[in-house]
Design a protein around this motif. Structure first.
Motif, mmCIF file in Angstrom:
data_model
loop_
_atom_site.group_PDB
_atom_site.id
_atom_site.type_symbol
_atom_site.label_atom_id
_atom_site.label_comp_id
_atom_site.label_asym_id
_atom_site.label_seq_id
_atom_site.Cartn_x
_atom_site.Cartn_y
_atom_site.Cartn_z
ATOM 1 N N ASP A 227 17.803 -20.893 54.104
ATOM 2 C CA ASP A 227 17.099 -19.634 53.849
ATOM 3 C C ASP A 227 18.081 -18.480 54.060
ATOM 4 O O ASP A 227 18.646 -18.349 55.151
ATOM 5 C CB ASP A 227 15.908 -19.508 54.818
ATOM 6 N N ARG B 266 19.301 -19.184 45.295
ATOM 7 C CA ARG B 266 19.338 -20.218 46.340
ATOM 8 C C ARG B 266 20.681 -20.190 47.053
ATOM 9 O O ARG B 266 21.729 -20.006 46.436
ATOM 10 C CB ARG B 266 19.133 -21.615 45.736
ATOM 11 N N LEU C 205 16.640 -25.685 55.004
ATOM 12 C CA LEU C 205 15.445 -26.134 54.296
ATOM 13 C C LEU C 205 15.542 -27.597 53.884
ATOM 14 O O LEU C 205 14.565 -28.174 53.437
ATOM 15 C CB LEU C 205 15.223 -25.250 53.062
ATOM 16 N N GLN D 231 17.704 -15.406 54.553
ATOM 17 C CA GLN D 231 17.325 -14.371 55.532
ATOM 18 C C GLN D 231 17.296 -14.908 56.956
ATOM 19 O O GLN D 231 17.866 -14.310 57.865
ATOM 20 C CB GLN D 231 15.966 -13.784 55.153
ATOM 21 N N THR D 232 16.655 -16.043 57.167
ATOM 22 C CA THR D 232 16.540 -16.579 58.535
ATOM 23 C C THR D 232 17.692 -17.510 58.888
ATOM 24 O O THR D 232 17.893 -17.825 60.054
ATOM 25 C CB THR D 232 15.236 -17.373 58.681
#
Ligand SMILES: [Fe+2]
Length: 487
Positions: free
Chosen positions: A144, A130, A151, A146-147
């Motif tokens: 996130d 995380r 969240l 990757q993006t």
């Protein structure tokens, strides 16, 4: 830009840079080592809206942005996104600032009463798969990896009781556990401190609360194999001052410092308080460890007063930066002895942003890196960041007697905090990755990401990655190998 005040919190290197972007194929000079395969996450404060209050500490409460400089197959990219905090969302919806001074909700617009004020701008923490953007005034936000999409606020699945969590966690290299704390755990100016342990799978297994000697700015802490160590320096908060619209922090030169020491798996009632010198201050520790004789050594970037000029000013302290007596100081205590005294030894120069190999966390260690000022620089340093002046020398300190190494920068250049990438080859020190800023005019800056052989600083960068955007100073960073990020 957007009506920001023309003062040092918002001009020069500190000029707000709110662009969100994703840029691949960055120009690389030199060769990126094959081991440098992963993401360098960076926390970058960037105020989205001009303030409506006059706040000397404004540089600390700028909206957090998460930046990722990614390395894959010898190529590099950069992405930058705002952390979607409740505070940022509320201000975006309003189209202007709604929150007032740093950590003083009594200065906010009435319509945001009760809204989470944290800006999640200090450290991207990676643990158990995380990514958490943390700031010590609140709970972290999960992002996130990757993006870089946010969240939401993170409380370990509802397990966390503390209202706050530090931006400086410590991860045990053998157990994979994350040790953390949160101060002002149940509200503004509270002496309550939460101490938590998260297992290697990310479950909050234990949270205990204890009372600090006074409500202090507790920015960092350390662990050893058997102990947790909580330093208390006399930069304090007062609720009446907040209610009157004042500053969160005032430093007290005559108040004692403390080092709380407890077995790291023990009960907070076992905490033993060792008394330190009066008036000292520290933001970051390099490491702590136990020696063969059972003594605990606690290594920190210490100074005789608070390093932030706006806190000294709010405290009526007239010391200048060169009068702070900064040093890498080792405090030694005997957890099984009768004396509550601390013995201080100077083991390094003034500076900050100390760094060690993650495998040496809480263990005996023989070297570390940190940033300092080049004693031979001609002319002034680059102005920027919370201290007002940026560091321009990277050093490697050897605690076994070998001479220090250094990589000083030319005038007009400065470092942001590096991260360390371990080498796969035994005997190699690994790599340091850091963003370097270069000033060519009052508001003209260029930026590069450098990769440096961590055991051969003087050789200079083995690779330089050109960043084709203006960057605001980073606070802390975190290296995550590509293999740890799920695809
Ligand atoms: Fe920090």
């Amino acid at each position: 830009m957007n009506g920001f005040p023309q003062n040092p919190n918002y001009t020069g290197l500190n000029t707000p840079q709110g662009d969100e972007y994703d840029l691949a194929g960055l120009a690389v000079t030199g060769t990126i080592p094959p081991e440098v395969e992963g993401s360098f996450f960076r926390a970058v404060p960037n105020p989205a809206f001009a303030p409506f209050t006059d706040d000397g500490a404004a540089v600390l409460s700028a909206d957090g942005m998460i930046s990722a400089i990614r390395f894959a197959g010898g190529a590099a990219s950069i992405a930058m996104r705002y952390v979607g905090t409740a505070r940022h969302k509320a201000e975006v919806a309003a189209g202007h600032a709604l929150f007032g001074k740093y950590r003083n909700p009594y200065t906010d617009k009435p319509e945001v009463k009760g809204v989470d004020r944290t800006v999640a701008n200090t450290t991207p923490v990676w643990h158990a798969g995380r990514l958490l953007m943390a700031k010590e005034d609140g709970r972290p936000y999960r992002v996130d990896p990757q993006t870089l999409e946010t969240l939401g606020s993170y409380d370990f699945g509802g397990a966390l009781k503390s209202e706050t969590m530090t931006a400086h966690v410590r991860i045990d290299p053998d157990t994979g556990e994350m040790f953390f704390y949160g101060y002002e755990a149940d509200g503004l100016a509270s002496r309550q401190v939460a101490y938590g342990i998260v297992d290697g799978a990310g479950n909050l297994k234990r949270e205990q609360w204890f009372e600090a000697p006074y409500c202090a700015m507790m920015h960092d802490f350390t662990i050893t194999e058997n102990y947790a160590l909580f330093p208390i320096y006399p930069t304090t908060c007062d609720l009446d001052r907040l209610k009157a619209g004042g500053d969160h922090w005032v430093h007290h030169p005559k108040l004692e410092s403390w080092l709380g020491v407890m077995p790291r798996y023990g009960d907070v009632r076992e905490m033993r308080w060792f008394k330190g010198p009066r008036g000292v201050s520290c933001y970051h520790m390099m490491n702590a460890h136990e020696d063969a004789g059972g003594l605990i050594h606690f290594d920190q970037c210490l100074s005789d007063s608070n390093a932030f000029p706006f806190i000294r000013e709010a405290s009526g302290i007239t010391l200048q930066p060169w009068e702070l007596n900064g040093r890498l100081a080792r405090w030694t205590v005997d957890p099984k002895g009768v004396s509550d005294d601390i013995v201080e030894t100077v083991i390094g120069p003034p500076g900050d942003f100390p760094l060690i190999p993650a495998a040496k966390q809480g263990r005996p260690y023989d070297h570390g890196w940190m940033l300092t000022m080049n004693p031979e620089r001609q002319g002034p340093p680059v102005m920027g960041g919370p201290v007002g002046a940026m560091f321009d020398m990277l050093i490697r300190l050897d605690f076994t007697g070998a001479p220090p190494q250094a990589l000083g920068l030319a005038p007009g250049m400065c470092y942001n905090e590096p991260v360390h990438v371990p080498a796969s080859k035994a005997g190699h020190d690994g790599w340091l990755i850091t963003v370097v800023d270069r000033q060519s005019g009052p508001d003209d800056f260029a930026h590069e990401c450098w990769i440096i052989d961590a055991g051969n600083l003087a050789a200079g960068p083995v690779a330089r990655v050109e960043i084709p955007k203006r960057l605001r100073p980073q606070v802390h960073g975190w290296w995550v190998p590509a293999a740890q990020i799920a695809h």
